[in-house]
Design a protein around this motif. Structure first.
Motif, PDB file in Angstrom:
ATOM      1  N   HIS A   2      32.288  61.813  73.165  1.00  0.00           N
ATOM      2  CA  HIS A   2      33.468  61.122  73.676  1.00  0.00           C
ATOM      3  C   HIS A   2      34.063  61.908  74.833  1.00  0.00           C
ATOM      4  CE1 HIS A   2      36.147  63.979  71.625  1.00  0.00           C
ATOM      5  NE2 HIS A   2      35.465  63.770  70.524  1.00  0.00           N
ATOM      6  N   ARG A   3      34.732  61.179  75.679  1.00  0.00           N
ATOM      7  CA  ARG A   3      35.492  61.798  76.756  1.00  0.00           C
ATOM      8  C   ARG A   3      36.949  61.877  76.300  1.00  0.00           C
ATOM      9  NH1 ARG A   3      35.744  59.876  83.156  1.00  0.00           N
ATOM     10  NH2 ARG A   3      36.331  61.931  83.999  1.00  0.00           N
ATOM     11  N   THR A   4      37.479  63.068  76.294  1.00  0.00           N
ATOM     12  CA  THR A   4      38.835  63.302  75.822  1.00  0.00           C
ATOM     13  C   THR A   4      39.815  63.150  76.978  1.00  0.00           C
ATOM     14  OG1 THR A   4      38.081  64.792  74.090  1.00  0.00           O
ATOM     15  CG2 THR A   4      40.373  65.018  74.793  1.00  0.00           C
ATOM     16  N   ASP A   5      40.773  62.268  76.789  1.00  0.00           N
ATOM     17  CA  ASP A   5      41.765  62.003  77.836  1.00  0.00           C
ATOM     18  C   ASP A   5      43.118  62.545  77.395  1.00  0.00           C
ATOM     19  OD1 ASP A   5      43.348  61.113  79.871  1.00  0.00           O
ATOM     20  OD2 ASP A   5      42.829  58.989  79.664  1.00  0.00           O
ATOM     21  N   GLU A   6      43.542  63.638  78.034  1.00  0.00           N
ATOM     22  CA  GLU A   6      44.860  64.217  77.763  1.00  0.00           C
ATOM     23  C   GLU A   6      45.673  64.354  79.050  1.00  0.00           C
ATOM     24  OE1 GLU A   6      44.911  67.007  74.056  1.00  0.00           O
ATOM     25  OE2 GLU A   6      43.400  67.818  75.420  1.00  0.00           O
ATOM     26  N   SER A  29      35.055  67.596  73.592  1.00  0.00           N
ATOM     27  CA  SER A  29      36.018  68.492  72.954  1.00  0.00           C
ATOM     28  C   SER A  29      37.100  67.686  72.265  1.00  0.00           C
ATOM     29  CB  SER A  29      36.648  69.444  73.982  1.00  0.00           C
ATOM     30  OG  SER A  29      37.394  68.722  74.930  1.00  0.00           O
ATOM     31  N   GLY A  30      37.696  68.287  71.253  1.00  0.00           N
ATOM     32  CA  GLY A  30      38.799  67.649  70.560  1.00  0.00           C
ATOM     33  C   GLY A  30      40.107  67.908  71.274  1.00  0.00           C
ATOM     34  N   PRO A  31      41.233  67.573  70.652  1.00  0.00           N
ATOM     35  CA  PRO A  31      42.533  67.788  71.282  1.00  0.00           C
ATOM     36  C   PRO A  31      42.804  69.271  71.525  1.00  0.00           C
ATOM     37  CG  PRO A  31      42.718  66.336  69.371  1.00  0.00           C
ATOM     38  CD  PRO A  31      41.352  66.915  69.333  1.00  0.00           C
ATOM     39  N   MET A  41      43.497  60.102  68.976  1.00  0.00           N
ATOM     40  CA  MET A  41      42.887  61.345  68.480  1.00  0.00           C
ATOM     41  C   MET A  41      43.946  62.458  68.432  1.00  0.00           C
ATOM     42  SD  MET A  41      39.502  63.331  69.977  1.00  0.00           S
ATOM     43  CE  MET A  41      40.284  63.552  71.576  1.00  0.00           C
ATOM     44  N   SER A  74      38.645  65.558  66.723  1.00  0.00           N
ATOM     45  CA  SER A  74      37.644  64.665  67.278  1.00  0.00           C
ATOM     46  C   SER A  74      37.107  63.752  66.181  1.00  0.00           C
ATOM     47  CB  SER A  74      36.486  65.484  67.853  1.00  0.00           C
ATOM     48  OG  SER A  74      35.288  64.729  67.877  1.00  0.00           O
ATOM     49  N   PRO A 110      46.511  62.431  72.658  1.00  0.00           N
ATOM     50  CA  PRO A 110      45.102  62.529  73.071  1.00  0.00           C
ATOM     51  C   PRO A 110      44.300  61.287  72.681  1.00  0.00           C
ATOM     52  CG  PRO A 110      45.837  64.568  72.044  1.00  0.00           C
ATOM     53  CD  PRO A 110      46.923  63.571  71.824  1.00  0.00           C
ATOM     54  N   ALA A 162      40.224  59.405  72.675  1.00  0.00           N
ATOM     55  CA  ALA A 162      38.784  59.640  72.681  1.00  0.00           C
ATOM     56  C   ALA A 162      38.072  58.378  73.153  1.00  0.00           C
ATOM     57  CB  ALA A 162      38.300  60.036  71.288  1.00  0.00           C
TER      58      ALA A 162
END
Length: 758
Positions: free
Chosen positions: A208-212, A173-175, A271, A275, A247, A249
């Motif tokens: 990608h793994r999204t890190d927020e 997923s994107g931001p 990101m 994405s 965010p 990626a």
């Protein structure tokens, strides 16, 4: 004054995106490829329904996809229902041999085209819009919770591709800040399709793994949820300009069959907006041997092309470029990068000589091999590269003297020789590419000339004409084509361009109020050079139907021309697309058009245009007497860093403060209407409420309308919000009471979503 008839015409024009083909027939061809792209069919409106057309470019033929009357009779006989051949009860067909399949009357049908007999067929469900299908059409990837899963289309078996996803550290997923959660809830979707890209051989998936996890939490309150219960709190991860955490990626390659997870051995990508896979900043090599991706640091002054080994996760640098301001792979923020990796070379987009051009690099060494295109014009899109013939085909703007924004289809040798224009005319050309590389679909138009759509080969020769747009019904509303104009910017030197819409029932002996319908960029232009005004032009035609002279233009600081023209906005977002140029344009236009009343000039805008509308009222109170600001991003300090930092600098808090209209509220002199959606998760409603707070503190008279439950575009409140906006401008600029007219709600449709977000 505006009449009920004017409002009816305005409503019709407002509904154009929701009802494509109703007012303009044949202006858009959306091809559906068959036989690997060798042929295609499309549907075109006939005013009451759709006609289906089959095209064979190689044979140069365009003909009905079937006998519409014969199929209607066959379907009526099989279904027992009445079927009008001019309004067939389906909008899409699936060619299957010498038959077509479609859904109608709650069933799925196959109609043979040799004897025109119809029978119920086994229903093959269309692809799930929340799944991404493999190239071989055997496997689909989808989101389940915070992880990616795969599904076999042959037996329905499902299996997890990742298992360690968790809230705020999820896959595919994107931001959250641009996820459109409010809009998705309205249309009944739990999320967007996963941000993944299949390898060409259908064995691996780039994701990608999204890190927020460390990104700022923000909140929206839904006062009255659909169930009528207590208010609901919606929490969102949303970074602000200057925040330490944005965010990220983390690129991964997933082996679909074996279950192996290969993680990129490098730092995560920033990101802030989209994405990298969705934005096409990351892609597979044609042979699947590598993944290539683009990355930029926070100050966006360096752009680097990387190579990711999908087996080992090793990342190497291919080439990069650094500049004094932002370095962009495409100055239009939502268009794909103008970069192409070839077998041994890279075609690289750069504005280093002041214009957007292609350069050729050695793929292995990163050595510059030469400049491919040059001149006072800009490459807009790479269409095709013929590596064997050593030729690249592309669109470019700036080659039409009359209008530097119009696009031309061109070709040039990879060594820079043999430049030629394939469309050597003064039209704007938009290109649709099939999977089959033997031809392209070309739509040629201008802002005042309806499109002619043809199929061309790569020499530019027309193989078959598809459509000539019919604007008869549009003209019947009282619409007249807009006037393209060129004036001088506020510097008295630079040419700037725009369009002017005449009021409905135009009489040059009268004097008309003027509305500047603006959008400041800098990531897109306000005016498209083609006939279709697009989502940015949603409001101009309806406002003209009410009796206003409407202008729209692109001042200095917007994309589409030279690097210097675009860089006028760098560090100067506060200028809102150079409002001084808008003022200069209005005055110059009125100098030769005495029917423009400069004592009654208003402004109207949405989103970035909402910011610019309010800013125009604050910075130029002697010019703009009334304004409507919808969903405005009024405070850069509380907005997405992917926008603010890209154009105002990554660490320039002073520029962000100058861009904030909140601190200028005391300058308001005219009449201002602020409108915002309660659940706007793109530009939070606190932007408008903060401005309202300062207006109140300055004892200013203004109007405020907050729409409960509405998202950024007011998509399910569109008619109501626009009617309130129209009424305000009619009262304040025309000095009359608007008619007691109530437009019907506008239904959300896929076509409408496509038009609004195009």
């Amino acid at each position: 004054m505006s009449t009920t008839q004017d409002y009816q015409a305005a409503e019709q024009l407002l509904r154009r995106p929701a009802r494509p083909g109703e007012l303009v027939v044949g202006d858009k061809v959306r091809p559906q490829w068959t036989e690997g792209g060798a042929r295609f069919w499309y549907a075109v409106s006939n005013g009451v329904g759709k006609r289906f057309v089959l095209v064979d470019p190689a044979a140069g033929t365009r003909e009905p996809a079937f006998d519409h009357a014969g199929l209607a009779a066959a379907l009526a006989a099989a279904s027992g229902q009445q079927v009008d051949p001019e309004a067939l009860p389906f909008t899409a067909v699936e060619p299957v041999g010498n038959a077509v399949e479609f859904a109608a009357f709650g069933a799925y049908w196959r109609c043979r085209l040799d004897d025109y007999t119809c029978e119920r067929a086994e229903f093959t469900p269309p692809g799930n819009p929340l799944e991404v299908l493999s190239p071989d059409k055997k496997t689909a990837v989808f989101l389940r919770g915070h992880n990616l899963w795969a599904r076999s289309l042959s037996d329905g078996r499902e299996w997890a591709l990742t298992t360690d996803g968790e809230p705020d550290h999820r896959y595919g997923s994107g931001p959250d800040s641009t996820g459109n959660g409010t809009l998705l809830r309205k249309i009944g979707l739990p999320h967007l399709p996963p941000a993944v890209a299949w390898s060409p051989d259908s064995t691996k998936v780039l994701a990608h793994r999204t890190d927020e996890r460390a990104v700022r939490r923000t909140h929206l309150v839904e006062a009255r949820p659909a169930d009528g219960g207590a208010p609901v709190l919606h929490t969102q991860r949303y970074a602000y300009a200057g925040d330490e955490h944005v965010p990220l990626a983390e690129l991964v390659v997933l082996d679909v069959a074996q279950g192996a997870v290969v993680r990129a051995r490098t730092e995560p990508l920033l990101m802030p907006v989209l994405s990298p896979i969705t934005a096409q900043w990351a892609w597979w090599a044609p042979d699947g041997s590598a993944v290539y991706y683009l990355g930029r640091p926070r100050d966006v002054r360096t752009l680097t092309l990387y190579r990711l080994d999908p087996v080992t996760g090793e990342v190497t640098t291919v080439l990069g470029e650094t500049g004094p301001t932002r370095v962009e792979p495409n100055p239009f923020g939502y268009e794909p990068p103008i970069v192409r990796v070839l077998a041994d070379e890279v075609l690289w987009y750069s504005q280093r000589d002041g214009w957007g051009h292609l350069y050729r690099y050695d793929l292995r060494t990163g050595e510059l091999l030469g400049q491919v295109t040059s001149g006072p014009w800009a490459v807009r899109q790479i269409l095709r590269v013929d590596e064997a013939g050593r030729v690249v085909y592309f669109t470019a703007s700036g080659l039409v003297e009359e209008d530097p924004y119009r696009r031309t289809v061109c070709r040039v040798g990879l060594d820079g020789s043999g430049f030629a224009r394939l469309t050597d005319d003064d039209q704007d050309h938009t290109v649709t590419l099939p999977d089959h590389q033997g031809y392209f679909i070309d739509s040629a138009s201008t802002v005042d000339t309806p499109p002619v759509t043809t199929v061309r080969d790569w020499s530019g020769r027309v193989l078959v004409e598809l459509e000539r747009a019919d604007t008869g019904k549009l003209t019947a509303t009282g619409w007249t084509p807009p006037e393209r104009f060129r004036v001088k910017a506020a510097d008295g030197v630079t040419d700037i361009y725009g369009v002017l819409y005449h009021p409905r029932g135009f009489d040059p002996a009268r004097r008309y109020p003027v509305v500047d319908n603006l959008y400041p960029g800098p990531q897109v232009t306000r005016v498209s050079p083609c006939f279709d005004p697009g989502g940015m032009g949603l409001d101009a035609e309806p406002l003209a139907a009410l009796g206003f002279v409407v202008i729209a233009l692109d001042g200095r600081g917007t994309p589409g021309r030279s690097k210097a023209f675009h860089d006028a906005s760098y560090g100067h977002l506060a200028d809102a697309g150079c409002l001084a140029d808008h003022v200069a344009a209005v005055r110059q236009l009125a100098g030769t058009r005495p029917w423009m009343d400069l004592d009654r000039v208003g402004v109207f805008g949405h989103s970035g245009g909402g910011f610019a509308a309010a800013r125009a009222m604050l910075d130029f109170p002697g010019v703009y007497k009334a304004g409507v600001a919808l969903s405005g991003s009024h405070d850069a300090r509380h907005f997405n860093p992917g926008f603010v930092e890209t154009y105002d600098g990554a660490d320039d808090a002073g520029a962000w403060a100058r861009t904030s209209s909140v601190d200028r509220a005391h300058q308001l002199a005219g009449k201002l209407l602020l409108i915002h959606g309660e659940l706007d998760d793109q530009v939070h409603p606190d932007h408008t409420l903060r401005l309202a707070d300062r207006l109140i503190a300055a004892d200013k008279d203004f109007e405020l309308l907050v729409i409960p439950g509405a998202e950024h575009t007011f998509i399910d409140h569109l008619a109501y919000v626009r009617k309130r906006s129209w009424d305000f401008l009619v009262r304040e600029l025309m000095g009359t009471q608007p008619p007691a007219y109530r437009p019907a709600p506008i239904a959300i449709s896929p076509d409408m979503l496509a038009e609004l977000f195009a």
